[in-house]
Design a protein around this motif. Structure first.
Motif, PDB file in Angstrom:
ATOM      1  N   SER A  51     -18.856  -1.880   5.414  1.00 43.28           N
ATOM      2  CA  SER A  51     -18.194  -2.924   4.633  1.00 43.28           C
ATOM      3  C   SER A  51     -17.508  -2.291   3.429  1.00 43.28           C
ATOM      4  O   SER A  51     -17.777  -1.145   3.081  1.00 43.28           O
ATOM      5  CB  SER A  51     -19.217  -3.964   4.147  1.00 43.28           C
ATOM      6  OG  SER A  51     -20.059  -3.382   3.161  1.00 43.28           O
ATOM      7  N   LYS A  52     -16.667  -3.060   2.800  1.00 43.61           N
ATOM      8  CA  LYS A  52     -16.000  -2.615   1.582  1.00 43.61           C
ATOM      9  C   LYS A  52     -17.043  -2.333   0.496  1.00 43.61           C
ATOM     10  O   LYS A  52     -16.950  -1.353  -0.242  1.00 43.61           O
ATOM     11  CB  LYS A  52     -15.024  -3.707   1.130  1.00 43.61           C
ATOM     12  CG  LYS A  52     -14.050  -3.301   0.085  1.00 43.61           C
ATOM     13  CD  LYS A  52     -13.043  -4.425  -0.130  1.00 43.61           C
ATOM     14  CE  LYS A  52     -11.964  -4.018  -1.093  1.00 43.61           C
ATOM     15  NZ  LYS A  52     -10.933  -5.048  -1.237  1.00 43.61           N
TER      16      LYS A  52
ATOM     17  N   ALA B  99     -18.688   1.016   1.135  1.00 44.15           N
ATOM     18  CA  ALA B  99     -17.786   2.110   0.786  1.00 44.15           C
ATOM     19  C   ALA B  99     -17.763   2.328  -0.725  1.00 44.15           C
ATOM     20  O   ALA B  99     -17.758   3.459  -1.209  1.00 44.15           O
ATOM     21  CB  ALA B  99     -16.383   1.829   1.307  1.00 44.15           C
ATOM     22  N   LEU B 100     -17.763   1.242  -1.490  1.00 47.04           N
ATOM     23  CA  LEU B 100     -17.771   1.346  -2.949  1.00 47.04           C
ATOM     24  C   LEU B 100     -19.090   1.925  -3.437  1.00 47.04           C
ATOM     25  O   LEU B 100     -19.109   2.852  -4.245  1.00 47.04           O
ATOM     26  CB  LEU B 100     -17.537  -0.019  -3.596  1.00 47.04           C
ATOM     27  CG  LEU B 100     -17.644  -0.045  -5.119  1.00 47.04           C
ATOM     28  CD1 LEU B 100     -16.576   0.842  -5.747  1.00 47.04           C
ATOM     29  CD2 LEU B 100     -17.559  -1.452  -5.638  1.00 47.04           C
TER      30      LEU B 100
ATOM     31  N   HIS C  56       0.841  -1.204   0.000  1.00 47.46           N
ATOM     32  CA  HIS C  56       0.000   0.000   0.000  1.00 47.46           C
ATOM     33  C   HIS C  56       0.875   1.254   0.000  1.00 47.46           C
ATOM     34  O   HIS C  56       0.621   2.208  -0.733  1.00 47.46           O
ATOM     35  CB  HIS C  56      -0.934  -0.031   1.217  1.00 47.46           C
ATOM     36  CG  HIS C  56      -1.921   1.084   1.264  1.00 47.46           C
ATOM     37  ND1 HIS C  56      -2.246   1.723   2.437  1.00 47.46           N
ATOM     38  CD2 HIS C  56      -2.654   1.687   0.299  1.00 47.46           C
ATOM     39  CE1 HIS C  56      -3.142   2.654   2.190  1.00 47.46           C
ATOM     40  NE2 HIS C  56      -3.401   2.664   0.895  1.00 47.46           N
TER      41      HIS C  56
END
Length: 137
Positions: free
Chosen positions: A99-100, A103-104, A44
């Motif tokens: 959750s991911k 967020a998306l 990252h």
């Protein structure tokens, strides 16, 4: 064909908070010689540093093209000449979500990605075999 060589040195260290600091030596003469970035992992941190370097190079390309945004070139017959552009949108945000997926979805709603993105437009030759990273269908 001319051979162009640039050297990039990447050093990554973990700090006491289990975060990573990446120091990247920039080969761009007009910038400071070092890019520093943080990341949650080694990869990252490196990705963040490389994105900063890529942003610097995209800016150089645009400045060297020095194109007037509104000028339309015309052929001898008076027809507008269609040009080919590599359009690069870069958008980043920090988002708290459950959750991911959430967020998306929150990021994709509306036009905030396009409206708030950094946009680079680089005129390219019609024969340059370049493809976008992701095709949106």
């Amino acid at each position: 064909m001319a051979l162009i060589t640039r050297t990039i040195t990447i050093n990554v260290q973990a700090d006491e908070n289990n975060q990573y600091i990446c120091q990247l030596s920039s080969p761009i003469e007009s910038s400071s010689n070092e890019i520093r970035s943080l990341g949650q992992s080694e990869e990252h941190a490196i990705a963040n540093a490389l994105e900063q370097l890529a942003s610097q190079y995209r800016q150089i390309v645009e400045e060297r093209q020095n194109k007037d945004w509104e000028v339309v070139e015309h052929s001898a017959a008076g027809e507008p000449i269609q040009k080919r552009y590599h359009v690069i949108l870069h958008y980043e945000r920090i988002r708290k979500a459950e959750s991911k997926f959430d967020a998306l979805q929150d990021t994709l709603l509306g036009n905030t990605v396009v409206e708030n993105a950094k946009v680079n437009l680089i005129e390219i030759d019609n024969n340059l075999p370049i493809q976008p990273l992701n095709l949106i269908t």
